[in-house]
Design a protein around this motif. Structure first.
Motif, PDB file in Angstrom:
ATOM      1  N   TRP A   1       5.118   3.512  11.028  1.00 14.80           N
ATOM      2  CA  TRP A   1       5.499   3.373   9.679  1.00 14.80           C
ATOM      3  C   TRP A   1       4.206   3.688   8.597  1.00 14.80           C
ATOM      4  CZ3 TRP A   1       5.322   0.643   5.213  1.00 14.80           C
ATOM      5  CH2 TRP A   1       6.210   0.941   4.361  1.00 14.80           C
ATOM      6  N   THR A   2       3.291   2.717   8.731  1.00 12.67           N
ATOM      7  CA  THR A   2       2.294   2.993   7.910  1.00 12.67           C
ATOM      8  C   THR A   2       1.581   4.008   7.745  1.00 12.67           C
ATOM      9  OG1 THR A   2       2.139   0.386   7.706  1.00 12.67           O
ATOM     10  CG2 THR A   2       0.468   1.198   6.567  1.00 12.67           C
ATOM     11  N   PHE A   3       0.794   4.130   8.777  1.00 14.77           N
ATOM     12  CA  PHE A   3      -0.282   5.299   8.896  1.00 14.77           C
ATOM     13  C   PHE A   3       0.288   6.646   8.560  1.00 14.77           C
ATOM     14  CE2 PHE A   3      -3.394   2.259  11.518  1.00 14.77           C
ATOM     15  CZ  PHE A   3      -3.531   1.650  10.028  1.00 14.77           C
ATOM     16  N   PRO A   4       1.606   6.982   9.269  1.00 16.05           N
ATOM     17  CA  PRO A   4       2.079   8.545   9.061  1.00 16.05           C
ATOM     18  C   PRO A   4       2.397   8.610   7.407  1.00 16.05           C
ATOM     19  CG  PRO A   4       3.060   7.555  10.951  1.00 16.05           C
ATOM     20  CD  PRO A   4       2.383   6.405  10.290  1.00 16.05           C
ATOM     21  N   LYS A   5       2.515   7.523   6.713  1.00 13.90           N
ATOM     22  CA  LYS A   5       2.891   7.811   5.492  1.00 13.90           C
ATOM     23  C   LYS A   5       1.548   7.532   4.499  1.00 13.90           C
ATOM     24  CE  LYS A   5       7.375   5.450   5.413  1.00 13.90           C
ATOM     25  NZ  LYS A   5       7.948   6.598   6.136  1.00 13.90           N
ATOM     26  N   THR A   6       0.529   6.945   5.118  1.00 11.94           N
ATOM     27  CA  THR A   6      -0.693   7.034   4.525  1.00 11.94           C
ATOM     28  C   THR A   6      -1.808   8.122   4.397  1.00 11.94           C
ATOM     29  OG1 THR A   6      -0.650   4.605   4.781  1.00 11.94           O
ATOM     30  CG2 THR A   6      -2.896   5.389   4.274  1.00 11.94           C
TER      31      THR A   6
ATOM     32  N   PHE B   1     -14.930   0.839   2.854  1.00 13.26           N
ATOM     33  CA  PHE B   1     -14.316  -0.106   2.484  1.00 13.26           C
ATOM     34  C   PHE B   1     -13.192  -0.063   1.461  1.00 13.26           C
ATOM     35  CE2 PHE B   1     -13.645  -4.447   0.311  1.00 13.26           C
ATOM     36  CZ  PHE B   1     -13.082  -5.112   1.423  1.00 13.26           C
ATOM     37  N   GLU B   2     -13.847   0.278   0.149  1.00 13.36           N
ATOM     38  CA  GLU B   2     -13.040   0.402  -0.892  1.00 13.36           C
ATOM     39  C   GLU B   2     -12.072   1.379  -0.756  1.00 13.36           C
ATOM     40  OE1 GLU B   2     -13.332   1.403  -5.648  1.00 13.36           O
ATOM     41  OE2 GLU B   2     -14.878   0.347  -4.607  1.00 13.36           O
ATOM     42  N   GLU B   3     -12.142   2.425  -0.315  1.00 12.04           N
ATOM     43  CA  GLU B   3     -11.027   3.658   0.026  1.00 12.04           C
ATOM     44  C   GLU B   3      -9.995   3.257   0.996  1.00 12.04           C
ATOM     45  OE1 GLU B   3     -10.565   7.783   2.048  1.00 12.04           O
ATOM     46  OE2 GLU B   3     -12.408   7.508   0.946  1.00 12.04           O
ATOM     47  N   THR B   4     -10.513   2.367   2.063  1.00 12.45           N
ATOM     48  CA  THR B   4      -9.476   1.674   2.959  1.00 12.45           C
ATOM     49  C   THR B   4      -8.741   0.628   2.400  1.00 12.45           C
ATOM     50  OG1 THR B   4     -11.047   2.404   4.719  1.00 12.45           O
ATOM     51  CG2 THR B   4      -9.191   0.837   5.378  1.00 12.45           C
ATOM     52  N   TYR B   5      -9.156  -0.372   1.734  1.00  7.49           N
ATOM     53  CA  TYR B   5      -8.644  -1.743   1.478  1.00  7.49           C
ATOM     54  C   TYR B   5      -8.287  -2.068   0.054  1.00  7.49           C
ATOM     55  CZ  TYR B   5      -9.978  -2.718   6.178  1.00  7.49           C
ATOM     56  OH  TYR B   5      -9.974  -2.921   7.660  1.00  7.49           O
ATOM     57  N   VAL B   6      -9.014  -1.072  -1.079  1.00  3.17           N
ATOM     58  CA  VAL B   6      -8.729  -1.196  -2.499  1.00  3.17           C
ATOM     59  C   VAL B   6      -7.782  -0.290  -3.025  1.00  3.17           C
ATOM     60  CG1 VAL B   6      -9.861  -1.797  -4.610  1.00  3.17           C
ATOM     61  CG2 VAL B   6     -10.836  -2.660  -2.405  1.00  3.17           C
ATOM     62  N   ARG B   7      -8.187   0.957  -2.885  1.00  2.57           N
ATOM     63  CA  ARG B   7      -7.718   2.285  -3.555  1.00  2.57           C
ATOM     64  C   ARG B   7      -6.338   2.457  -3.111  1.00  2.57           C
ATOM     65  NH1 ARG B   7     -12.490   6.106  -3.414  1.00  2.57           N
ATOM     66  NH2 ARG B   7     -13.950   4.966  -4.532  1.00  2.57           N
ATOM     67  N   GLU B   8      -5.610   3.270  -3.644  1.00  4.24           N
ATOM     68  CA  GLU B   8      -4.363   3.943  -3.174  1.00  4.24           C
ATOM     69  C   GLU B   8      -4.602   4.709  -2.001  1.00  4.24           C
ATOM     70  OE1 GLU B   8      -0.791   6.759  -4.373  1.00  4.24           O
ATOM     71  OE2 GLU B   8      -1.582   5.699  -6.220  1.00  4.24           O
ATOM     72  N   SER B   9      -3.728   4.643  -1.022  1.00  2.00           N
ATOM     73  CA  SER B   9      -3.832   5.177   0.453  1.00  2.00           C
ATOM     74  C   SER B   9      -3.310   6.309   0.569  1.00  2.00           C
ATOM     75  CB  SER B   9      -3.629   4.104   1.320  1.00  2.00           C
ATOM     76  OG  SER B   9      -2.307   3.570   1.474  1.00  2.00           O
ATOM     77  N   ARG B  10      -2.426   6.934  -0.349  1.00  2.00           N
ATOM     78  CA  ARG B  10      -1.475   7.862   0.144  1.00  2.00           C
ATOM     79  C   ARG B  10      -2.243   9.307   0.100  1.00  2.00           C
ATOM     80  NH1 ARG B  10       3.745   8.068   0.729  1.00  2.00           N
ATOM     81  NH2 ARG B  10       4.261   6.245  -0.689  1.00  2.00           N
ATOM     82  N   GLY B  11      -2.134  10.092   1.221  1.00  2.00           N
ATOM     83  CA  GLY B  11      -2.885  11.328   1.098  1.00  2.00           C
ATOM     84  C   GLY B  11      -4.119  11.510   1.586  1.00  2.00           C
ATOM     85  N   ARG B  12      -4.773  10.355   2.254  1.00  2.00           N
ATOM     86  CA  ARG B  12      -5.924  10.524   2.963  1.00  2.00           C
ATOM     87  C   ARG B  12      -6.142  11.055   4.245  1.00  2.00           C
ATOM     88  NH1 ARG B  12      -7.083   4.282   2.164  1.00  2.00           N
ATOM     89  NH2 ARG B  12      -6.705   4.701   4.391  1.00  2.00           N
ATOM     90  N   ARG B  13      -7.349  11.577   4.746  1.00  2.00           N
ATOM     91  CA  ARG B  13      -7.402  11.862   6.016  1.00  2.00           C
ATOM     92  C   ARG B  13      -7.877  10.675   6.843  1.00  2.00           C
ATOM     93  NH1 ARG B  13      -6.684  16.821   6.364  1.00  2.00           N
ATOM     94  NH2 ARG B  13      -7.814  17.379   8.242  1.00  2.00           N
ATOM     95  N   VAL B  14      -7.589  10.831   8.227  1.00  2.00           N
ATOM     96  CA  VAL B  14      -7.824   9.753   9.265  1.00  2.00           C
ATOM     97  C   VAL B  14      -9.433   9.840   9.587  1.00  2.00           C
ATOM     98  CG1 VAL B  14      -7.582   9.245  11.732  1.00  2.00           C
ATOM     99  CG2 VAL B  14      -5.646   9.977  10.216  1.00  2.00           C
TER     100      VAL B  14
ATOM    101  N   GLN C   1       0.790  -1.233  -0.016  1.00  2.00           N
ATOM    102  CA  GLN C   1       0.170  -0.003   0.083  1.00  2.00           C
ATOM    103  C   GLN C   1       0.750   1.311  -0.005  1.00  2.00           C
ATOM    104  OE1 GLN C   1      -2.718  -1.178  -1.023  1.00  2.00           O
ATOM    105  NE2 GLN C   1      -3.996   0.194   0.360  1.00  2.00           N
ATOM    106  N   VAL C   2       2.067   1.371   0.612  1.00  2.00           N
ATOM    107  CA  VAL C   2       2.887   2.361   0.997  1.00  2.00           C
ATOM    108  C   VAL C   2       3.729   2.350  -0.170  1.00  2.00           C
ATOM    109  CG1 VAL C   2       4.468   3.609   2.346  1.00  2.00           C
ATOM    110  CG2 VAL C   2       2.336   2.539   3.295  1.00  2.00           C
ATOM    111  N   ARG C   3       4.608   1.514  -0.673  1.00  2.00           N
ATOM    112  CA  ARG C   3       5.743   1.308  -1.351  1.00  2.00           C
ATOM    113  C   ARG C   3       5.566   0.968  -2.857  1.00  2.00           C
ATOM    114  NH1 ARG C   3       9.224   4.884   0.834  1.00  2.00           N
ATOM    115  NH2 ARG C   3       9.867   4.028   3.117  1.00  2.00           N
ATOM    116  N   TRP C   4       5.087  -0.138  -3.030  1.00  2.00           N
ATOM    117  CA  TRP C   4       5.314  -0.947  -4.230  1.00  2.00           C
ATOM    118  C   TRP C   4       3.878  -0.665  -4.958  1.00  2.00           C
ATOM    119  CZ3 TRP C   4       5.858  -5.596  -0.639  1.00  2.00           C
ATOM    120  CH2 TRP C   4       7.266  -5.469  -0.331  1.00  2.00           C
ATOM    121  N   LYS C   5       2.775  -0.678  -4.482  1.00  2.00           N
ATOM    122  CA  LYS C   5       1.281  -0.388  -5.239  1.00  2.00           C
ATOM    123  C   LYS C   5       1.062  -1.199  -6.252  1.00  2.00           C
ATOM    124  CE  LYS C   5       1.646   4.511  -3.900  1.00  2.00           C
ATOM    125  NZ  LYS C   5       2.374   4.289  -2.534  1.00  2.00           N
TER     126      LYS C   5
END
Length: 186
Positions: free
Chosen positions: A150-155, A83-96, A21-25
């Protein structure tokens, strides 16, 4: 032994999902999360099958508690978030998400996961369920720490702010109130 190793493999797939989700996509690795969940489901079913307790005095209250925790876990992971935004789409730049369960603490799923497995163990007994409860809870907690660091600060673009307002794992009275208030609004 198989239950501890199986749980560890499932958590390796969770980590693979996060890295992807963060690196390879890579689209090919999007299924790592679902594969891990399916693995945990199969391990849990097998461990329940091996459960040794058939005493209704333990089975009924433990089973009811396990069901309640399972419902909380499923709601928190799959319905409290889009669901789709959380587990399917690219996650960078979203809001918590800061409402409902995620107003309670940053990783409420860890609480419900531990509650589910230890309640299931209380209901059915057996070494496999105890191994799943202990190993899974420890790995889930370590996974939450990894995500938090690691994951969430980048997401999420606002994760640092969310860290300051919501406790990591143990709810505070103010976060319980905020959770209940925002659950009612939702």
């Amino acid at each position: 032994m198989i239950f501890g190793v199986g749980t560890a493999v499932c958590y390796l797939f969770f980590l693979l999902y996060d890295f992807n989700q963060v690196r390879w996509k890579s689209r090919k690795l999007h299924g790592a999360f679902a594969l891990s969940c399916a693995g945990l489901l199969l391990l849990t079913a097998a461990a329940c099958w091996k459960g040794q307790n058939r005493n209704p005095a333990r089975l009924v209250p433990g089973g009811i508690l396990a069901l309640c925790f399972l419902l909380l876990l499923c709601y928190t992971l799959f319905f409290a978030l889009p669901f789709e935004e959380t587990y399917v789409r690219e996650s960078r730049g979203r809001r918590v998400c800061r409402t409902g369960m995620y107003a309670l603490c940053r990783h409420p799923g860890v609480l419900w996961y531990a509650g589910f497995y230890f309640s299931l163990y209380a209901a059915l007994g057996g070494a496999p369920l105890l191994v799943l409860a202990v190993t899974g809870t420890v790995l889930d907690l370590l996974y939450a720490v990894f995500q938090d660091v690691w994951t969430f600060p980048k997401t999420f673009c606002d994760y640092e702010e969310y860290r300051r307002e919501a406790p990591f794992l143990i709810p505070r009275p103010s976060s319980v109130v905020r959770c209940l208030r925002t659950l009612r609004k939702g």
